[in-house]
Motif scaffolding. Structure first.
Motif, PDB file in Angstrom:
ATOM      1  N   GLN A   1       0.840  -1.189   0.000  1.00  0.00           N
ATOM      2  CA  GLN A   1       0.000   0.000   0.000  1.00  0.00           C
ATOM      3  C   GLN A   1       0.876   1.239   0.000  1.00  0.00           C
ATOM      4  O   GLN A   1       1.844   1.331   0.754  1.00  0.00           O
ATOM      5  N   ARG A   2       0.505   2.198  -0.824  1.00  0.00           N
ATOM      6  CA  ARG A   2       1.223   3.469  -0.848  1.00  0.00           C
ATOM      7  C   ARG A   2       0.746   4.318   0.321  1.00  0.00           C
ATOM      8  O   ARG A   2      -0.443   4.528   0.513  1.00  0.00           O
ATOM      9  N   LYS A   3       1.689   4.783   1.133  1.00  0.00           N
ATOM     10  CA  LYS A   3       1.365   5.614   2.280  1.00  0.00           C
ATOM     11  C   LYS A   3       2.176   6.897   2.168  1.00  0.00           C
ATOM     12  O   LYS A   3       3.367   6.862   1.895  1.00  0.00           O
ATOM     13  N   GLU A   4       1.516   8.002   2.389  1.00  0.00           N
ATOM     14  CA  GLU A   4       2.180   9.301   2.330  1.00  0.00           C
ATOM     15  C   GLU A   4       2.297   9.839   3.753  1.00  0.00           C
ATOM     16  O   GLU A   4       1.302   9.980   4.456  1.00  0.00           O
ATOM     17  N   PHE A   5       3.508  10.136   4.177  1.00  0.00           N
ATOM     18  CA  PHE A   5       3.763  10.677   5.501  1.00  0.00           C
ATOM     19  C   PHE A   5       4.403  12.055   5.369  1.00  0.00           C
ATOM     20  O   PHE A   5       5.140  12.321   4.425  1.00  0.00           O
ATOM     21  N   GLN A   6       4.110  12.933   6.351  1.00  0.00           N
ATOM     22  CA  GLN A   6       4.704  14.256   6.399  1.00  0.00           C
ATOM     23  C   GLN A   6       5.469  14.408   7.712  1.00  0.00           C
ATOM     24  O   GLN A   6       5.080  13.821   8.725  1.00  0.00           O
ATOM     25  N   PRO A   7       6.539  15.200   7.712  1.00  0.00           N
ATOM     26  CA  PRO A   7       7.266  15.454   8.963  1.00  0.00           C
ATOM     27  C   PRO A   7       6.347  16.101  10.000  1.00  0.00           C
ATOM     28  O   PRO A   7       5.499  16.927   9.681  1.00  0.00           O
ATOM     29  N   GLY A   8       6.489  15.676  11.251  1.00  0.00           N
ATOM     30  CA  GLY A   8       5.668  16.175  12.338  1.00  0.00           C
ATOM     31  C   GLY A   8       4.427  15.347  12.599  1.00  0.00           C
ATOM     32  O   GLY A   8       3.737  15.568  13.591  1.00  0.00           O
ATOM     33  N   GLN A   9       4.133  14.386  11.750  1.00  0.00           N
ATOM     34  CA  GLN A   9       2.952  13.550  11.892  1.00  0.00           C
ATOM     35  C   GLN A   9       3.200  12.462  12.935  1.00  0.00           C
ATOM     36  O   GLN A   9       4.313  11.955  13.071  1.00  0.00           O
ATOM     37  N   GLN A  10       2.158  12.090  13.695  1.00  0.00           N
ATOM     38  CA  GLN A  10       2.280  11.023  14.679  1.00  0.00           C
ATOM     39  C   GLN A  10       1.902   9.693  14.037  1.00  0.00           C
ATOM     40  O   GLN A  10       0.931   9.613  13.290  1.00  0.00           O
ATOM     41  N   VAL A  11       2.689   8.653  14.345  1.00  0.00           N
ATOM     42  CA  VAL A  11       2.461   7.332  13.766  1.00  0.00           C
ATOM     43  C   VAL A  11       2.644   6.263  14.833  1.00  0.00           C
ATOM     44  O   VAL A  11       3.243   6.495  15.879  1.00  0.00           O
TER      45      VAL A  11
ATOM     46  N   PHE B   1       4.979   7.799  17.799  1.00  0.00           N
ATOM     47  CA  PHE B   1       6.257   8.390  17.428  1.00  0.00           C
ATOM     48  C   PHE B   1       5.992   9.558  16.491  1.00  0.00           C
ATOM     49  O   PHE B   1       4.937   9.635  15.863  1.00  0.00           O
ATOM     50  N   ILE B   2       6.961  10.437  16.394  1.00  0.00           N
ATOM     51  CA  ILE B   2       6.840  11.598  15.522  1.00  0.00           C
ATOM     52  C   ILE B   2       7.805  11.428  14.351  1.00  0.00           C
ATOM     53  O   ILE B   2       8.960  11.048  14.537  1.00  0.00           O
TER      54      ILE B   2
END
Length: 109
Positions: A25-35, A57-58
């Motif tokens: 699955q393609r997942k798009e993450f941005q800096p500062g996002q919680q995962v 985590f950030i």
């Protein structure tokens, strides 16, 4: 006959690679996002009914080819950071994680 076997093996590997790549699955993450991080390799949770997701985590940096650099917000000055595969992450949309402990006392009949 040996050449035919090599060719058959190559075709099988190509088909299996295409099948597995289709499932990613393609997942798009941005800096500062919680995962949340899936602990399949770390073996931090040996219990059968315990969650395999840990976090939150950030994201500090998103690198090419799906690699993500994480930091632990509980650490001072965000000193501890590591790089993980983006397939092991999912977006965290909640507040505090709740850990439930239940004690059941068994009585003799």
């Amino acid at each position: 006959m040996r050449l035919n076997t090599y060719e058959s093996s190559r075709i099988y590997k190509q088909k299996m690679k295409a099948y597995h790549d289709k499932k990613l699955q393609r997942k798009e993450f941005q800096p500062g996002q919680q995962v949340l991080l899936f602990n399949s390799r770390l073996r931090l949770f040996p219990g059968k009914l315990k969650s395999k997701w840990s976090g939150s985590f950030i994201i500090k940096e998103v690198r090419p080819h799906g690699a993500v650099e994480l930091v632990d917000p509980r650490e001072e000055n965000f000193e501890k950071k590591w790089i993980v595969n983006g397939q092991r992450l999912k977006v965290y949309n909640g507040g505090q994680l709740e850990r439930l402990n239940t004690i059941i006392y068994l009585n003799d009949p």
